[in-house]
Design an enzyme around this catalytic site. Sequence first.
Site: not given
Length: 409
Positions: A73, A182-183
Site C-alpha cells: 500500500n 493530486e488529480d
Amino acid sequence: MTPTQPDVTVIIGAYEAMPYLVECLASVEAQTLDPARIEVVAVDDGSADGTGDYLEEFAARAPMAVTVIRQENSGGPSGPRNVGLGKAAGRYVFFLDADDRLGTEALERMVAMADRNGTDVVLGKVEGVNRNAPKSMWGKNRDRTDVFSSNIKFTLSAQKLFRRAFLERHGMRFDESLWTGEDALFTMEAYLRADGVSIVADHTCYYLVGRDDGKHVTKSGSYTLRFDSARALMGLLERMVPPGPKRDVLMVRPFLVTLLPQFGPVFLRQDEEIRRKKFELAQPLMEAYWNEGVAQRLKVHERLRLHLVAMGRPDLLVDVLEFMKAKTEPKPVLRKRGTQLYLAYPHYRSRRAGVPDRVYLAEPREAKAYPGWRETPAETFLRGATRKVRRKLSRVKRRLTRPRGTAAV
C-alpha cells in the site's frame, strides 16, 4: 503508431475495491472499441479484500491485454497511477477509478474526438451515481477549447483521456506527496500545457459512483489535507499563469471548491482549536492569492466569508454562518438609483466590524435576480454594442460565403 500499439491504456489503481471492481471491469470489457486496441494496466495497492485476486481472474479471461501489478500500500492514489503510467503503451491513457465505471462507447468516442481534432485532453460527460457530479461543462460537444474559455476548471478529476506522448514530453506525473487533490494538480497542469482540449457532452462516458461504505477518498482525510491541496494548486497557477484576469479566473477554482468549504457549515460544528488552526493555515494563502480580481467573480456570501478569513475574524464569520444556517435571506439594499445592489448579510455597514461595503455588492449575474435592480447605462451600452458587432460580423460572413454571381435575398 506501430501495428501492435493499442489506442488507449486504461489505468486502474485499486485499493479495497470490492465489490465495486466487478462492475468497473465489466464496463471495460463492454467497450465498443476493438479489444485489440485497448490495454489495461491495473495496480492493486495492497488490498486485503480480494481485489488483487479478482484482477488476476479478469486478466485471465479478458479479450484485451491486461497487466496486473500488486504492490504494498502506497497510501494514496498517486502512486498506483504513476506506476500504471510508467507501464502504459497506448497512444492515449485513461485513468479509471476502481469503484467507478465507463459508459458504453466511452473510449471509442473519446479516442475518435482526440484523433479528429489533434487535442491532448478529452473530457467525457460524467454522471453521478449516489453522488454529485460536475454539470456546467456538458452543454454541448466542443471540438477544441481551453481552460480559460470554458468551465472545465470545475472538473479537475483525473478521469480524462490524455495523449500519452504529451504527458511524457512534459514529464507529467501525479504528486505523491499529496493525499487528496493530486488529480486537480495534474489535470490543471495538463489543461494549461495542452494543445487543445475536447469535450464529449452528448454521451455519458463516465459514471462517478458514490460508495456506501464510506471509503471513497474524497470523503476521508484530515482538513489539513484540503489546505495542502489548495496550496499546491494555487502555487501551480502562480508559476504557470502571469498575474492578471486569466490567473484570477482560474484562482476562483481553489478558493471556491477547496478552501471555502472549510469555512462553511462544518466550521460551526468544530471546536475552537480547529477553528484557530484553519485560520492559521488559510492566512498565508489569503495574503498571497486573495485579491479583488478573484473576489468580484464570487457571490456575495462566498466573497464575504473569504474576506472575513482574510481579515482573521472567526467571530464575524460565525455570525454569517449562523445567519445562513437559519436560511435567512439577506435584505437587498438598492443604491444609486437602483444600479447598485447590496445584500445585507451580518455586519453590513457596521463600523465596528469594518467590512468594506464593496464586499456586499452583488455583481450583475447575482443582482439580476432581485426586483428593482437595473444595469448601468454603460453596461447596457456595452451589451447592445456587442450585439451590434455580432450582427455586423454575421452579415460580413454571409457575404464572404455567398457563391459568386448570386444576389442577396
